[in-house]
Design a protein around this motif. Sequence first.
Motif, mmCIF file in Angstrom:
data_model
loop_
_atom_site.group_PDB
_atom_site.id
_atom_site.type_symbol
_atom_site.label_atom_id
_atom_site.label_comp_id
_atom_site.label_asym_id
_atom_site.label_seq_id
_atom_site.Cartn_x
_atom_site.Cartn_y
_atom_site.Cartn_z
ATOM 1 N N ARG A 167 0.817 -1.210 0.000
ATOM 2 C CA ARG A 167 0.000 0.000 0.000
ATOM 3 C C ARG A 167 0.851 1.260 0.000
ATOM 4 N NH1 ARG A 167 -2.664 3.572 3.349
ATOM 5 N NH2 ARG A 167 -4.831 4.047 2.811
ATOM 6 N N GLU A 169 0.357 5.533 0.196
ATOM 7 C CA GLU A 169 -0.525 6.693 0.353
ATOM 8 C C GLU A 169 0.323 7.944 0.384
ATOM 9 O OE1 GLU A 169 -3.466 6.493 3.484
ATOM 10 O OE2 GLU A 169 -3.477 8.667 3.705
ATOM 11 N N LYS A 364 -5.125 13.242 -1.932
ATOM 12 C CA LYS A 364 -4.657 11.981 -1.380
ATOM 13 C C LYS A 364 -4.587 11.000 -2.542
ATOM 14 C CE LYS A 364 -6.547 11.002 2.753
ATOM 15 N NZ LYS A 364 -7.435 10.313 3.716
ATOM 16 N N ILE A 366 -3.828 7.164 -3.322
ATOM 17 C CA ILE A 366 -3.689 5.886 -2.629
ATOM 18 C C ILE A 366 -3.614 4.763 -3.651
ATOM 19 C CG2 ILE A 366 -4.780 4.262 -1.027
ATOM 20 C CD1 ILE A 366 -6.217 6.705 0.167
#
Lengths: 435, 295
Positions: A167, A169, A364, A366
Motif C-alpha cells: 500500500r 498513500e 490523497k 492511494i
Amino acid sequence: MKSENQPIKKIWNFLGSRNLSVFIIITAVVHVLILFAFAFLIPLWWVEKIAGLLPYQFVSILFLVNIAICLIKWFPVARSRCRVDEITGHHPDSGYFPHRIRIGRGNVRPDEIEKLVKKKGYRILEAQGNDALFFAVRGRFSPLGTLLFHFSFFILLTGILVNLLFRFEGLTIIPEGVSFSAGQGNFRSITAAPLAKPPRCDFRLEKISASFWEKEILFTSLEARILSNDGIDTTRLSSPVHLGGSAVTIAGYGYAPEFVIEDKSGRIVKHGNVLLNVFVPGLEDFFFVEDLPYKVMVSFYPDFTMSAGKPSSKSMNPVHPAYGVRVLRGKLQLYSGILQPGERASFDEYRISFPSFRRWGEFKIIFAPGRVFIWIGFIVMIAALIWRLLFYRREIVLSQNEAGELWLAGRFEYYGGLNLAGFGTGFKKSMEVRP
Amino acid sequence: MTFWEKSPLFISLLLYVCSMILILRRSEKTEKAGLGILIAGWLLQLFSAIVRWKDIGHPPIFGTYEATMLGSWILTLFIAISFFLDRVHFRLTVLTALPLVIAHLLYGLSHSTDRVPLTISELSLWVDFHALFSWLAYAPLTLAFCLSTVYLLKGRLHQGAENSGEKRADQAVHQADQADQSDDLELLDQQIWRYMNLGFIAYTVMFALGCYHSASVNGEWWQWDPVETTSLATWLLIGLYIHLRIFYNWNGGKSARLAVVIFLTMIVAYWSLTYLPAGSTFHVFDLKNKMHAPF
C-alpha cells in the motif's frame, strides 16, 4: 508412532473444535467492547494503536487458524451431505424426517402433490425402494455455503496482507492550473508499506469548486476537475478518480494568494502564488520573500466585511475577498492592514498587493492493490450468507401407509415448524390437511 | 418542516395508533382492516420522506430526525410483512413492535427538523445504501427482540402453569393446552431465529458498503471508529447466536435472552454516537450536536 501423533492430533482437534470457535467469538466481542470503552477516554488514533497490540493479534490469528482447520475438517462432511443418496437413503418413518403432516386419503393423488411440491421450488428425486413415493429437495448444496462464508475471511485476509506489503498513500498540495506527477519527491507526506512504490499517476488540476453551508465552515460540495491521459474527470472526497490503479481524491482545500511586490518606480520585484493555510477566515499564515528581508503574515476573508470594527467574513464563498496583511522586517512591523484586490500597501521602498488568488487542493493518492481481494471477499461473504440462510436445505418425502393415507414428512435445516406450517397453508386449499 | 412534510407524518402517527387498536381486537376482520390502515400510514410516511428528499436534494438519512424516520418506516414495513410471513404471531408483533415505531417517531420529532445538507464525505450512493441496509438490519433484529421478550414472558407463564401442580378435572384438556403452548413457543422461537438470520445478512451488507465507503474517503477500510466497533460487536454476537443454535441446540429461553443482549448492543451502536466525544467518530449524524470537521 501412534503415541507420537496423539498430542498433535489432540492439538489439531482442539484448534478446530466448536468450543474454541465459540470461545474465540466471545473473546472477540469482549476485546471489541474494550476498544469502544477506550473511545470515550482517548483519541481515535490511540484506539487504533491498542487494536494492534498482542492480545488482539493473538485472537485474530487464533480465529483464522480455527476457521482453517474447521474448513479442512468439515469440507468432506459437507460434500458428502450434498449427495442424493444422503436424502433418498432414509426411510420415511425414520427419525431423519422429524416433521410430518397427513395429506389425505383417496381424495388426492401423489402426482398432484408432486406438482405442488415442484411449484415450491423442490427437485423431485426418485425413491429407491424404501416405501417412499418420492423424495424432494431444495437447496441441496446449501451446506457448502457455510464453507464458502468462512473461506471468504481468507480472501479478505489476502487483501489485507497485500495492502500491508504494497500500500502507498501520498498527500500532496496542488494549485489550480498545475500539473502533478507522482514521484517520491512530489509528495508532502508519504505512508508506504515495505514493498510499496509511488504509483503511476499523472494529471493536471484544472479547477476546484467548493460551496459551503450558510456561514458555517462546512462544505456542501468540494470537487476538483482533473485532466489526465484518460480525459477529464471530477474527483470528490467521497468518490475518487482512479488513475493508473490508484485512487485520487481531494481531501483538503485552501487558497494560494497571488502577491506582487513592486519598487517605488512600479517595477515588479517579486511575484508569485503562495500556498497558505488561510482557509478559515482570520487564520494567519506567513511566507518569506526570497532575497528580501521580509516576512509577510496573511489572513484571508473570502467575503469581507467589517463587524464591530473587526474584519470578518459574511460567508465562506470567495465573492469579495480581502487580505489581512502584516509585513515584518525581523521583529519590526512595517505594515498592518486590510488589502482588497487592486489596493497596495507601502513599506520601506516597496509596495505589496494581492491582485488575485488561486485555489489549491490537498490530494490523497492511494495505491492499494489489496482492494480487489477485499471487495471480492465481501461479495463472496454476502453471497454465501444468502445462499446458506435463505436458500437452506429442505428435504421432504411422500409416503403412503397401509391404510392408504398419504403422509408428507420433512427435514428442514432451519425453522422446521414454520416450514411445516407453510406446507399446511399451501396444501389447505386443494386437499384435507391435518398435522 | 413544510406543511406537506409535516401533515402526512402526523396523520401516519395517528393511523399507526388506530391500526394497533384494531389489530389487537382479536377479530380477523379488524385485523385485516388494521393492516390496511397500517399500510396507509406507512405510505403517508413515505410521502413525507419523498417531500423532504425533494426539498433537501438528498435522501433523508442525516441527522437524528431523518434517521429515526427512516428507521421507523422500515420497521413498519417489516411489521406489515410479518402478516404474511408469520400470521400466527402478527398480533404479538404489532403489540410489541408498533409502540416502538411510535416511540421512534416521537423521538425523532423531538429533535431538530431543520434541513441540513449532507457533509461532503456522505455525498455518495454508497452511503445511501449503507444507511438503508443499516435500517434493514435494525428492523428484523428489533422484531427478534420484541418476540424474544414475548417468548420469555410466555415461557415463564407456561412454566408456572406446569409447576402449579393444581389438580384439574380436565387434565387431558390441560395437557393438550400445555402441548399447544409448547408448540406455539417453538414456532415463536423459530420466527425469532428467522429474523436474526435476516438481520445478520443485512448487517453484513451494511458492513461491506460502509467499509468500501471508508476506503474511498479515508483510504482505510477499517478504523476502529466506536460506531464500527460496536457494530462489529453486534455482528459477532449474532454470529455467536447462530453458532450456539446450530452447535449446541441453544433454542428457547437461552437464545431469546441472547437476542435481547444483541438488541441492546445494537441500540448502543446506533444511538450512542451523539453522546460520544467530539471527533471520536466519523459517523456524525447531527450537525447541531456535534460540529463536523470541515470535511
